[in-house]
Design an enzyme around this catalytic site. Structure first.
Site, short mmCIF file in Angstrom:
data_model
loop_
_atom_site.label_atom_id
_atom_site.label_comp_id
_atom_site.label_asym_id
_atom_site.label_seq_id
_atom_site.Cartn_x
_atom_site.Cartn_y
_atom_site.Cartn_z
N PRO A 213 61.20 46.55 -17.02
CA PRO A 213 60.94 45.65 -18.15
C PRO A 213 61.49 46.14 -19.47
O PRO A 213 61.42 47.34 -19.77
CB PRO A 213 59.41 45.56 -18.20
CG PRO A 213 58.93 46.76 -17.46
CD PRO A 213 59.95 47.03 -16.41
N ASN A 214 62.01 45.20 -20.21
CA ASN A 214 62.50 45.38 -21.58
C ASN A 214 63.83 46.12 -21.68
O ASN A 214 64.39 46.23 -22.77
CB ASN A 214 61.43 46.07 -22.47
CG ASN A 214 60.16 45.25 -22.55
OD1 ASN A 214 60.21 44.08 -22.89
ND2 ASN A 214 59.03 45.84 -22.19
N ARG B 45 66.71 47.00 -29.11
CA ARG B 45 65.33 47.47 -29.00
C ARG B 45 65.21 48.90 -29.54
O ARG B 45 65.82 49.82 -28.97
CB ARG B 45 64.95 47.46 -27.52
CG ARG B 45 63.62 48.07 -27.21
CD ARG B 45 63.48 48.33 -25.72
NE ARG B 45 62.14 48.80 -25.42
CZ ARG B 45 61.77 49.35 -24.28
NH1 ARG B 45 62.65 49.51 -23.31
NH2 ARG B 45 60.54 49.74 -24.10
N ASN C 66 64.76 53.38 -13.57
CA ASN C 66 64.10 53.41 -14.87
C ASN C 66 63.10 52.27 -14.85
O ASN C 66 63.46 51.10 -15.06
CB ASN C 66 65.09 53.25 -16.02
CG ASN C 66 64.39 53.40 -17.37
OD1 ASN C 66 63.17 53.40 -17.45
ND2 ASN C 66 65.18 53.54 -18.43
N ALA D 281 57.97 50.64 -18.76
CA ALA D 281 56.52 50.85 -18.94
C ALA D 281 55.76 50.86 -17.61
O ALA D 281 54.67 51.43 -17.53
CB ALA D 281 55.97 49.77 -19.86
N HIS E 9 54.20 54.06 -16.19
CA HIS E 9 52.91 54.61 -16.62
C HIS E 9 51.72 53.81 -16.10
O HIS E 9 50.58 54.15 -16.39
CB HIS E 9 52.87 54.64 -18.15
CG HIS E 9 54.15 55.12 -18.77
ND1 HIS E 9 54.66 56.39 -18.55
CD2 HIS E 9 55.07 54.49 -19.57
CE1 HIS E 9 55.81 56.51 -19.20
NE2 HIS E 9 56.09 55.38 -19.82
N ASP F 29 53.57 53.46 -4.42
CA ASP F 29 53.39 53.19 -2.99
C ASP F 29 54.69 52.70 -2.35
O ASP F 29 54.96 53.04 -1.19
CB ASP F 29 52.29 52.14 -2.79
CG ASP F 29 50.89 52.70 -3.03
OD1 ASP F 29 50.75 53.92 -3.17
OD2 ASP F 29 49.94 51.89 -3.08
N GLU G 73 63.86 59.36 -10.80
CA GLU G 73 63.18 58.68 -11.91
C GLU G 73 63.95 59.02 -13.19
O GLU G 73 64.22 60.19 -13.46
CB GLU G 73 61.74 59.18 -12.02
CG GLU G 73 61.01 58.66 -13.25
CD GLU G 73 59.61 59.26 -13.39
OE1 GLU G 73 59.15 59.97 -12.48
OE2 GLU G 73 58.99 59.01 -14.44
N HIS H 164 64.46 58.26 -17.49
CA HIS H 164 64.07 57.68 -18.77
C HIS H 164 65.12 58.04 -19.81
O HIS H 164 65.58 59.19 -19.86
CB HIS H 164 62.71 58.20 -19.22
CG HIS H 164 61.65 57.91 -18.20
ND1 HIS H 164 61.14 56.65 -18.03
CD2 HIS H 164 61.08 58.69 -17.25
CE1 HIS H 164 60.27 56.67 -17.04
NE2 HIS H 164 60.22 57.90 -16.54
N ILE H 165 65.47 57.07 -20.61
CA ILE H 165 66.45 57.29 -21.67
C ILE H 165 65.88 58.25 -22.70
O ILE H 165 66.55 59.19 -23.14
CB ILE H 165 66.82 55.93 -22.31
CG1 ILE H 165 67.51 55.03 -21.28
CG2 ILE H 165 67.69 56.14 -23.56
CD1 ILE H 165 67.61 53.56 -21.70
N SER H 166 64.65 58.01 -23.09
CA SER H 166 63.99 58.84 -24.09
C SER H 166 63.24 59.99 -23.41
O SER H 166 62.98 59.95 -22.20
CB SER H 166 63.00 57.99 -24.90
OG SER H 166 61.97 57.51 -24.06
N ARG I 46 56.80 61.76 -26.78
CA ARG I 46 56.35 60.50 -27.38
C ARG I 46 54.83 60.34 -27.24
O ARG I 46 54.12 61.32 -27.08
CB ARG I 46 57.14 59.34 -26.74
CG ARG I 46 58.66 59.48 -26.98
CD ARG I 46 59.43 58.33 -26.40
NE ARG I 46 59.07 57.05 -27.04
CZ ARG I 46 59.37 55.86 -26.52
NH1 ARG I 46 60.05 55.78 -25.37
NH2 ARG I 46 59.01 54.75 -27.14
N ARG J 168 52.62 57.79 -22.53
CA ARG J 168 53.88 57.88 -21.78
C ARG J 168 54.01 59.19 -21.02
O ARG J 168 55.01 59.45 -20.35
CB ARG J 168 55.09 57.75 -22.73
CG ARG J 168 55.17 56.40 -23.41
CD ARG J 168 56.41 56.29 -24.28
NE ARG J 168 56.22 55.29 -25.30
CZ ARG J 168 56.39 53.97 -25.13
NH1 ARG J 168 56.80 53.51 -23.96
NH2 ARG J 168 56.16 53.13 -26.12
#
Ligand code: DQA
Length: 147
Positions: A10-11, A18, A79, A82, A85, A92, A103, A105-107, A112, A116
């Site tokens: 998402p997003n 963003r 990625n 959200a 988390h 599962d 896994e 993550h960009i950030s 943060r 997160r």
């Protein structure tokens, strides 16, 4: 030629506009181009997807499990945004299919907000990458080639 499946949650369709101070100014289309180049370098076919829906990610992980069993998948880079988390369902799905998954993550999620810092994905993932910006995607594809 095996496929590298890159799944974005998402997003991530909003990349570029963003929170550019956190995620940078490159768009998801730019990220796809980075992944194309990395796949060409490492001999993979790229399958690059984005959805805002948790169940769609679950369905795609099931599809990935079948592709891995058939020998056509190099692995998954996820990625989950959200959902990282919050989602026991994604945990599962990874465990249930046995897919080889990084896994991403960009950030740097650990630098943060506290919400997160916990990931439902990490215990089911083969490896975890965070904080490399969008350049993490081609790095993850290179990592898949080394597994
Ligand atoms: C993210 C980090 C998550 O905490 C956030 O919800 C995202 C993006 C990242 O790429 O840094 O949507 O996964």
């Amino acid at each position: 030629m095996k496929t590298a499946l890159v799944l974005n949650g998402p997003n991530l369709n909003l990349l570029g506009t963003r929170e550019p101070a956190v995620y940078g100014s490159q768009t998801l289309a730019d990220v796809e181009k980075l992944c194309e180049a990395a796949c060409a370098q490492h001999g993979f076919t790229l399958d690059f997807r984005q959805t805002n829906h948790e169940g769609q990610l679950v369905d795609w992980l099931h599809e990935a499990g079948r592709a891995q069993a058939a020998g056509t998948l190099a692995g998954v880079i996820l990625n989950a945004g959200a959902y990282t988390h919050t989602s026991v369902a994604l945990h599962d799905a990874i465990k249930g299919t046995g897919v080889t998954l990084i896994e991403l993550h960009i950030s740097n999620v650990h630098a943060r907000e506290a919400f997160r810092h916990h990931s439902y994905i990490s215990p089911a993932a083969k490896a975890v990458m965070a904080g490399f910006g969008v350049k993490g995607y081609p790095l993850a594809i290179a990592a898949l080639a080394g597994f």
